[in-house]
Design a protein around this motif. Sequence first.
Motif, PDB file in Angstrom:
ATOM      1  N   ALA A  39     -13.348  11.524   2.850  1.00  0.00           N
ATOM      2  CA  ALA A  39     -12.759  11.081   1.574  1.00  0.00           C
ATOM      3  C   ALA A  39     -12.263  12.295   0.793  1.00  0.00           C
ATOM      4  O   ALA A  39     -11.208  12.271   0.163  1.00  0.00           O
ATOM      5  CB  ALA A  39     -13.803  10.309   0.764  1.00  0.00           C
ATOM      6  N   LYS A  40     -13.017  13.382   0.864  1.00  0.00           N
ATOM      7  CA  LYS A  40     -12.613  14.606   0.155  1.00  0.00           C
ATOM      8  C   LYS A  40     -11.326  15.156   0.770  1.00  0.00           C
ATOM      9  O   LYS A  40     -10.379  15.496   0.070  1.00  0.00           O
ATOM     10  CB  LYS A  40     -13.713  15.658   0.273  1.00  0.00           C
TER      11      LYS A  40
ATOM     12  N   ARG B 228      -9.701  13.486  -2.300  1.00  0.00           N
ATOM     13  CA  ARG B 228     -10.760  13.279  -3.306  1.00  0.00           C
ATOM     14  C   ARG B 228     -10.569  11.976  -4.078  1.00  0.00           C
ATOM     15  O   ARG B 228      -9.546  11.338  -3.967  1.00  0.00           O
ATOM     16  CB  ARG B 228     -10.823  14.454  -4.286  1.00  0.00           C
ATOM     17  N   ASN B 229     -11.596  11.640  -4.888  1.00  0.00           N
ATOM     18  CA  ASN B 229     -11.602  10.411  -5.695  1.00  0.00           C
ATOM     19  C   ASN B 229     -11.292   9.183  -4.833  1.00  0.00           C
ATOM     20  O   ASN B 229     -10.507   8.329  -5.209  1.00  0.00           O
ATOM     21  CB  ASN B 229     -10.602  10.538  -6.848  1.00  0.00           C
ATOM     22  N   GLN B 230     -11.890   9.141  -3.646  1.00  0.00           N
ATOM     23  CA  GLN B 230     -11.603   8.051  -2.714  1.00  0.00           C
ATOM     24  C   GLN B 230     -12.880   7.562  -2.059  1.00  0.00           C
ATOM     25  O   GLN B 230     -13.905   8.240  -2.102  1.00  0.00           O
ATOM     26  CB  GLN B 230     -10.724   8.528  -1.565  1.00  0.00           C
TER      27      GLN B 230
ATOM     28  N   SER C  68     -14.332  13.321 -10.877  1.00  0.00           N
ATOM     29  CA  SER C  68     -14.218  12.166  -9.968  1.00  0.00           C
ATOM     30  C   SER C  68     -15.204  12.394  -8.836  1.00  0.00           C
ATOM     31  O   SER C  68     -15.872  13.436  -8.791  1.00  0.00           O
ATOM     32  CB  SER C  68     -12.791  12.069  -9.430  1.00  0.00           C
TER      33      SER C  68
ATOM     34  N   THR D  66     -14.358   6.241   1.678  1.00  0.00           N
ATOM     35  CA  THR D  66     -14.081   6.143   3.118  1.00  0.00           C
ATOM     36  C   THR D  66     -15.290   5.565   3.827  1.00  0.00           C
ATOM     37  O   THR D  66     -16.416   5.990   3.565  1.00  0.00           O
ATOM     38  CB  THR D  66     -13.782   7.547   3.702  1.00  0.00           C
TER      39      THR D  66
ATOM     40  N   ASP E 239     -15.890   1.077  -5.603  1.00  0.00           N
ATOM     41  CA  ASP E 239     -14.744   1.031  -6.522  1.00  0.00           C
ATOM     42  C   ASP E 239     -15.208   1.010  -7.969  1.00  0.00           C
ATOM     43  O   ASP E 239     -14.607   1.627  -8.845  1.00  0.00           O
ATOM     44  CB  ASP E 239     -13.875  -0.210  -6.230  1.00  0.00           C
TER      45      ASP E 239
ATOM     46  N   SER F 230     -16.035  11.715  -4.460  1.00  0.00           N
ATOM     47  CA  SER F 230     -15.615  11.215  -3.149  1.00  0.00           C
ATOM     48  C   SER F 230     -16.809  10.477  -2.561  1.00  0.00           C
ATOM     49  O   SER F 230     -17.931  10.965  -2.637  1.00  0.00           O
ATOM     50  CB  SER F 230     -15.238  12.379  -2.235  1.00  0.00           C
TER      51      SER F 230
ATOM     52  N   LEU G  96     -16.047   4.540  -8.919  1.00  0.00           N
ATOM     53  CA  LEU G  96     -14.853   5.352  -9.195  1.00  0.00           C
ATOM     54  C   LEU G  96     -14.318   5.029 -10.588  1.00  0.00           C
ATOM     55  O   LEU G  96     -13.968   5.925 -11.362  1.00  0.00           O
ATOM     56  CB  LEU G  96     -13.759   5.107  -8.153  1.00  0.00           C
TER      57      LEU G  96
ATOM     58  N   ARG H 250     -17.893  -1.796  -0.698  1.00  0.00           N
ATOM     59  CA  ARG H 250     -16.602  -1.310  -1.202  1.00  0.00           C
ATOM     60  C   ARG H 250     -16.471  -1.596  -2.696  1.00  0.00           C
ATOM     61  O   ARG H 250     -16.035  -0.764  -3.471  1.00  0.00           O
ATOM     62  CB  ARG H 250     -15.493  -2.026  -0.410  1.00  0.00           C
TER      63      ARG H 250
END
Length: 733
Positions: free
Chosen positions: A458-459, A463-465, A429, A467, A409, A431, A412, A405
Amino acid sequence: MPQAVESLARAIGIDTEEIAERLAFLEFGSDDTRRLQALKTPLQDAWDVHADTFYAHLLDFDDTRAQLGAPEVMTRLRHAHSGYFQCLLEGAPDWRYVRDRLNVGLVHQRIGLAPKWYIGAYRKYIASLLPTLLAECERRGESAAAALDSLFKIVTFDICLAIDSYIDAEQQAQARAEARGRLRERAMESSTNGIFIVDIQRQEFPVIYANAAFYKLTGLPHRDDGELPCLCQHDRHRHSDCMAHIRQAVRSHREGYTVLAFTLSQGEQRWVELFASPVEDQDGANTHYIGILHDITERKQAERHLLHQATHDPLTGLVNRYRMHQKLTQVTEQAERERIAVLFLDLDRFKLINDSLGHDTGDELLCQVAGRLKRCLRGNDTIARFGGDEFVILLDDITAPADARKVADKILAALDPHFAIQEHSLFVSTSIGISLYPEHGRDSQTLLKHADAAMYQAKAAGRNQVTFFSDALTQHATAKLSIENDLRLALEERQFCLHYQPIVDTRHKRLVGVEALLRWQHPHKGTIAPDAFIPQAEEAGLILPIGAWVIDRAIAQAAMWQHAGVRLPVSINLSVEECDSIRTAPLIRQALARHGLAPELLQIEITETVMMEQIERVLPMLEALKVLGVHLAMDDFGTGYSSLRRLRDLPLDTLKIDKSFITSITRQPADQAIVSAVISLARKLDIRVITEGVEQADQVAWLAREGCHIVQGYYYGKPVPPERLRLSWAQQN
Ligand SMILES: Nc1nc2c(ncn2[C@@H]2O[C@H](COP(=O)(O)O[C@H]3[C@@H](O)[C@H](n4cnc5c(=O)[nH]c(N)nc54)O[C@@H]3COP(=O)(O)O)[C@@H](O)[C@H]2O)c(=O)[nH]1
């Protein structure tokens, strides 16, 4: 042969003078000639009588027996031999005599008759003549000693010539051998292959000879004593398997082959093949080894290059999909209690950047993204480009999911600042989907599949995440796959149709246009609304063929109305993927021409969000369509935060105010203020306004008071198939 005789004569320096000198030294004179000639016939007869004994004597010895060979050869030799001895009794030898003698000497030497046999035969000859010579001298009252001396003189003269022939042949053979030796040495020295000889009788196996190429290829320094330690002692090869193989070959006196690497003084790396062969001495004992080093650096580099190409992405230099699979397989096979994380990244909206700004910009962006990703990782993490805008990262030594994680992060955050590419300032960005070993899969395929599914989630979540994979995602991915397959089938089996929703001028209750809205008549699920399948069609890359079908069918329908005398403008919605001037403008132009529809009877709707976010991509298409004479509308106005000033710069004919403003228009002062302002602004810019989502009479009345008379909504009619639309409006009119 004459040439050989000439060169032999030259070599031993024999000519008329030399003949004279040799005869003088032997004190051979005319008395000798006379004596020999006088005895010639009886002595020759005596030899002929003894010839059988002589040949029987020759057959007693292996060598001479081998030389005599078959009986016919012996008869021929015997004849020649008789002629030879006859010459001895002719008297003073001349140049012709000498030449014949040299020739015989050469033949004997060449057939390999050792001098002991050739010269030894004179003794047998003299012995066989001796009784006759003594008897004949006695009979004639002449001195037997003088006659015998004359015979010795001529035989000695002959023997000298025979010895000269042998000595010269020996010298020539030696000279030839030396020349061959020198040639071999020069050839070895000038060979581009390294050549070296190892003495294996000495325990340390020293290199006792090495040519220039050997030093060049190995980079080893010359030693004063001319010897080098065994290659096995070379730092790099001391413990290598390659050398162990050669050592084994030497121990069993076999040939050996291996490939070695040497680092030269400038750090240059050389690869050589080593062929080692045993060398035996004259007794067949294996005393030395000869080694040949063949430079294969170029081939190795080419192989490495090919391997690199096969395992790396040429654009970013990252490893490719194939290599990542290999690596992941290897890591999962070796993993025992370790945890592994696979991060699947897909850039958000990269395709739009690529399509609108061109592939060069897209490529540069991918390279810069790859650079930033690498900086987020540690040395032993693996990052691959899977193709397009997909990247996969393998973290093979995490202790807890939180570690993965953290990396995600970090990624991102790293992609957050803009990318400066040419004159563009681009934001991108990503995903990220994460799967973990062992809980989400124990093999490469499963881990990648699950990370991919998590990435899609995530998309979908905006988006920009990031999962993490979960079982629910498998169901989602399966459902997604199934809908994608269904969509393909729907295209093939013509399960799509268009419904048309009226657009009405409220002042005259007149139909002023229709909006074509896509429906999917699913064979089992019934009619499906576009919101339920358009995003999936976009993701699966199916929106282009579906959109092309919509364009063709809507234009065909409007053309049918036009040909029936009803000029009814039709609106079509375009997805963001379709906003491509190069593809879509010609598609529309061809459809208009094919069906014969007046271009002003077609309106293209693009949402405010797409227009504002993708202005560089959309604007060229709007301009191309404008040139065709097609009308252009901004859809869902009010939801995309466009600057109102921007409206002035776009070639728009119509603004469609989003239905979210209309729902509470009669009660919400804020919505009222916005809608009033928009209507007034549009009027000033000479842009027509349509309000969407009108469901009630008081909404119609409020809009009319504000001067907006063109509306669309359930109040005037829901989207219906074309045949029902025509009927209903015929009744109202
Ligand atoms: N790229 C394409 N997009 C398309 C196409 N066909 C439709 N769409 C887009 O799908 C979204 C949903 O469309 P749909 O379910 O057809 O809904 C339309 C109307 O039925 C609905 N509408 C109209 N009047 C009212 C109303 O009074 N109340 C209410 N609750 N809904 C109403 O609005 C949708 C039309 O919206 P818009 O397009 O913004 O004019 C939608 O976004 C479509 O654009 C296609 O072929 N290609």
